[in-house]
Design a protein around this motif. Structure first.
Motif, mmCIF file in Angstrom:
data_model
loop_
_atom_site.group_PDB
_atom_site.id
_atom_site.type_symbol
_atom_site.label_atom_id
_atom_site.label_comp_id
_atom_site.label_asym_id
_atom_site.label_seq_id
_atom_site.Cartn_x
_atom_site.Cartn_y
_atom_site.Cartn_z
ATOM 1 N N THR A 122 0.851 -1.200 0.000
ATOM 2 C CA THR A 122 0.000 0.000 0.000
ATOM 3 C C THR A 122 0.884 1.246 0.000
ATOM 4 O O THR A 122 2.071 1.173 0.380
ATOM 5 N N PRO A 123 0.333 2.403 -0.374
ATOM 6 C CA PRO A 123 1.121 3.647 -0.310
ATOM 7 C C PRO A 123 1.703 3.866 1.088
ATOM 8 O O PRO A 123 2.831 4.336 1.226
ATOM 9 N N GLU A 124 0.943 3.485 2.135
ATOM 10 C CA GLU A 124 1.435 3.690 3.514
ATOM 11 C C GLU A 124 2.652 2.797 3.781
ATOM 12 O O GLU A 124 3.624 3.229 4.388
ATOM 13 N N GLN A 125 2.565 1.540 3.309
ATOM 14 C CA GLN A 125 3.709 0.634 3.510
ATOM 15 C C GLN A 125 4.936 1.143 2.746
ATOM 16 O O GLN A 125 6.055 1.076 3.234
ATOM 17 N N ARG A 126 4.678 1.673 1.544
ATOM 18 C CA ARG A 126 5.817 2.170 0.757
ATOM 19 C C ARG A 126 6.445 3.370 1.460
ATOM 20 O O ARG A 126 7.662 3.473 1.571
ATOM 21 N N HIS A 127 5.592 4.263 1.943
ATOM 22 C CA HIS A 127 6.110 5.444 2.627
ATOM 23 C C HIS A 127 6.941 5.019 3.851
ATOM 24 O O HIS A 127 8.001 5.593 4.125
ATOM 25 N N ALA A 128 6.459 3.993 4.559
ATOM 26 C CA ALA A 128 7.189 3.514 5.747
ATOM 27 C C ALA A 128 8.570 3.001 5.338
ATOM 28 O O ALA A 128 9.564 3.218 6.042
ATOM 29 N N LEU A 129 8.636 2.329 4.188
ATOM 30 C CA LEU A 129 9.951 1.847 3.733
ATOM 31 C C LEU A 129 10.874 3.024 3.405
ATOM 32 O O LEU A 129 12.040 3.046 3.809
ATOM 33 N N ASN B 245 10.408 2.313 -13.154
ATOM 34 C CA ASN B 245 8.983 2.645 -13.187
ATOM 35 C C ASN B 245 8.762 4.103 -12.785
ATOM 36 O O ASN B 245 9.096 4.514 -11.672
ATOM 37 N N GLU B 246 8.167 4.851 -13.732
ATOM 38 C CA GLU B 246 7.963 6.295 -13.517
ATOM 39 C C GLU B 246 7.161 6.597 -12.259
ATOM 40 O O GLU B 246 7.500 7.494 -11.498
ATOM 41 N N GLU B 247 6.079 5.822 -12.073
ATOM 42 C CA GLU B 247 5.157 6.124 -10.972
ATOM 43 C C GLU B 247 5.857 5.961 -9.619
ATOM 44 O O GLU B 247 5.743 6.829 -8.738
ATOM 45 N N ILE B 248 6.578 4.849 -9.471
ATOM 46 C CA ILE B 248 7.265 4.599 -8.195
ATOM 47 C C ILE B 248 8.392 5.616 -8.004
ATOM 48 O O ILE B 248 8.595 6.165 -6.920
ATOM 49 N N ASN B 249 9.111 5.889 -9.087
ATOM 50 C CA ASN B 249 10.194 6.859 -8.978
ATOM 51 C C ASN B 249 9.641 8.228 -8.564
ATOM 52 O O ASN B 249 10.208 8.896 -7.680
ATOM 53 N N ARG B 250 8.521 8.627 -9.160
ATOM 54 C CA ARG B 250 7.937 9.941 -8.812
ATOM 55 C C ARG B 250 7.536 9.979 -7.330
ATOM 56 O O ARG B 250 7.657 11.005 -6.669
ATOM 57 N N GLU B 251 7.067 8.843 -6.838
ATOM 58 C CA GLU B 251 6.671 8.781 -5.423
ATOM 59 C C GLU B 251 7.895 8.997 -4.526
ATOM 60 O O GLU B 251 7.837 9.724 -3.523
ATOM 61 N N VAL B 252 9.021 8.351 -4.907
ATOM 62 C CA VAL B 252 10.260 8.518 -4.136
ATOM 63 C C VAL B 252 10.733 9.970 -4.214
ATOM 64 O O VAL B 252 11.159 10.563 -3.214
ATOM 65 N N CYS B 253 10.615 10.568 -5.405
ATOM 66 C CA CYS B 253 11.023 11.976 -5.569
ATOM 67 C C CYS B 253 10.194 12.867 -4.633
ATOM 68 O O CYS B 253 10.733 13.779 -3.980
ATOM 69 N N ALA B 254 8.900 12.598 -4.584
ATOM 70 C CA ALA B 254 8.015 13.423 -3.736
ATOM 71 C C ALA B 254 8.423 13.255 -2.276
ATOM 72 O O ALA B 254 8.444 14.232 -1.505
#
Ligand code: N01
Length: 558
Positions: free
Chosen positions: A274-281, A304-313
């Motif tokens: 989930t987005p929450e689990q990813r953020h926790a990582l 993957n653009e979407e995951i990379n953008r999430e990390v950038c944010a």
């Protein structure tokens, strides 16, 4: 190998060797050790007054490795060397890495075959003798059957062409060619151009000493805490105990279905969480710091653009949290895919902008117009400066080969061959340049693998190729251009699976005005070394071997 080994000979002003190595850094010194060990007469030349290559020149404040020194930043071929060298920090400083390299030179008695303060000015292939002719800055002439270019992937400094540069009356230093005498910043106004790894490491250190620091930033960067710390004796002991397993892990093939062969990978897919689990990582990896932020991240990070953008944010959020002045924080916001420029680690970089004596100039909105006698003039006005630090990087990967500009068969220069693309085969050889080998050149994983281990493995391939040639009484080897084109497609196909080519960086050569845009790093990691060994074991497909001089009539060519 047959007994065709020549020993050093001298005729008139020319010295003759089996192999000449250009460069006595991490790669050149290993090549000397290995090739000498197989009975060749070898001479290494280096322009610097000391061994160490990049680790000699990059002595700017804050310079250190970013991977764990033990076990990753060292040679792996000698258990004794691993066991006797005590790294003191998790990420070693430049002085410690340089001492290690000096120890390596002494430990293996390399210095007797290294000629320092000797810059190779020209290298030319003589087809009639099947030998390379070399001339140096000291007036020395030498020849060798084999030329090994260990000229460094990050060793030709990039100095920007700023109008009025010569008018500046203050001191100007480059991180990639730092003066041997100490540079004092005390009581001075310092300008720093460049915010890559070198700038990010140097800026917090310079700010501690200078009266005022003005940072001129063209591209904002993501950086993650280095969390450097003293290395506990138990940690070093554990590395030594598990050495064989660790060494095997460094060359192990990745999973066949890995998104990217040298992939980051914590074994989890970002899309299973989930987005929450990813953020926790991301939070956990930020706390951990180090390059774990890349290598223990999701396998999709660089593809993957979407995951990379999430990390950038996530990382932009960290900048907003750390930098108190919102306007400065906005100037620091990067907008490229994380990891597609070389990931950076820092010790207090963003925090430095909370100091009253540090100013950030955003060159995208306020570009440099000229240097004046007393500072840097941007569109908005003049910034007075006593010392200018250029942290402007390198003409990377292909740059040092182009600076050497060897002349191959028919006098063709490398600059001509590489006008639009850095053609090579396996990253090790170039058609039209027989018996010339490169270490960490374009087409190898070089800068995206472990530099010392990569140098060992590339050298071993070179040594096997020389052995193959000599055992058969052959005189020269070079790849076909068709093989180069195939290799180029293979390197590009790997890169195109990723986000790397979509960002301007020194990986693509876009940091150097006029350079062809060419992502030339092989992203195979360990798979690359398996691939080149396989090509050799199966009979050197893609290479042409020429009979030795005088034996052309009765020896076949492949
Ligand atoms: O060089 P860089 P570096 N006007 O090219 C800017 C290794 N290394 O020396 O991004 C204004 O990364 C340029 O801007 P832009 C590591 O592999 C490792 O810092 O091109 N600015 C950029 O900000 C690293 O990646 C460690 O828009 C100009 C900076 O200068 C590699 O070496 C430590 C400009 C150059 O950044 C290179 O790092 C240090 C101009 N005309 C280095 N021209 C470790 O931690 C360039 N810039 C192991």
């Amino acid at each position: 190998m047959t007994s065709t080994t020549h020993h050093t000979r001298r005729d008139g002003a020319t010295e003759h060797y089996d192999a000449i190595i250009i460069g006595a850094g991490v790669s050149g010194m290993y090549a000397l050790h290995h090739l000498r060990g197989m009975g060749l007469s070898v001479r290494a030349y280096d322009g610097a007054p000391s061994v160490g290559g990049t680790w000699w020149y990059n002595r700017y404040p804050g310079a250190r490795v970013d991977g764990p020194s033990a076990p990753l930043y060292g040679y792996t071929f000698s258990d004794e060397l691993v066991k006797e060298w005590d790294w003191t920090e998790s990420q070693s400083s430049q002085p410690e890495v340089h001492s290690y390299l000096e120890h390596f030179a002494d430990r293996f008695d390399l210095r007797r075959d290294i000629q320092l303060e000797t810059w190779v000015r020209s290298a030319r292939y003589d087809e009639a003798t099947q030998r390379w002719q070399v001339e140096t800055s000291t007036g020395l002439r030498a020849s060798a059957q084999f030329l090994v270019c260990a000229v460094g992937a990050l060793s030709t400094p990039n100095t920007p062409d700023i109008p009025g540069f010569d008018a500046f009356e203050g001191e100007c230093v480059h991180t990639g060619n730092w003066p041997q005498t100490p540079v004092s910043f005390s009581g001075k106004r310092v300008g720093v151009i460049g915010t890559g790894s070198s700038g990010v490491q140097a800026i917090p250190e310079i700010a501690k000493e200078a009266d005022h620091v003005t940072v001129f930033q063209r591209t904002p960067q993501y950086t993650v805490p280095a969390r450097n710390r003293p290395l506990a004796p138990e940690e070093l002991a554990a590395v030594r105990e598990n050495w064989e397993t660790l060494r095997a892990g460094m060359t192990a093939l990745p999973d066949a279905d890995a998104a990217l062969p040298m992939a980051p990978g914590n074994g989890r897919s970002a899309f299973d969480e989930t987005p929450e689990q990813r953020h926790a990582l991301y939070e956990e990896l930020w706390e951990q710091g180090t390059l774990a932020f890349v290598f223990r991240n999701y396998a999709e990070l660089l593809v993957n653009e979407e995951i990379n953008r999430e990390v950038c944010a996530f990382l932009r959020g960290k900048i907003r949290e750390i930098v108190r002045d919102p306007e400065t924080a906005e100037k620091l916001m990067p907008d490229h895919f994380y990891g597609t420029k070389r990931p950076i680690l820092d010790s207090g970089y963003y925090e430095t902008y909370n100091r009253d004596d540090v100013t950030l100039v955003d060159l995208r909105r306020d570009p440099i117009e000229e240097m004046t006698a007393t500072g840097v003039r941007t569109r908005s006005g003049e910034h007075p400066i006593d010392v200018l630090v250029l942290a402007t990087g390198f003409d990377a990967i292909s740059g040092s080969m182009l600076r050497l500009d060897p002349k191959g068969r028919d006098g063709v220069s490398l600059k001509e061959r590489w006008q639009s693309r850095f053609h090579n085969y396996l990253g090790l050889m170039i058609s039209g340049f027989p018996n010339l080998f490169m270490i960490h050149g374009p087409g190898t994983p070089g800068v995206l693998y472990l530099m010392p281990l990569g140098a060992e493995l590339e050298t071993e391939w070179i040594a096997n190729c020389i052995r193959h040639l000599r055992d058969r009484g052959l005189g020269a080897v070079e790849p076909t251009h068709a093989a180069e084109l195939d290799w180029d497609r293979e390197v590009s196909a790997l890169a195109d699976k990723t986000l790397f080519p979509r960002t301007d960086s020194w990986y693509t050569g876009s940091n150097i005005p006029g350079k062809p845009r060419h992502f030339s790093v092989h992203l195979g990691g360990p798979a690359y070394f398996h691939r080149i060994a396989e090509i050799a074991n199966e009979g050197y497909d893609g290479f042409v071997f020429t009979p030795a001089l005088g034996e052309r009539a009765n020896a076949g060519s492949r």
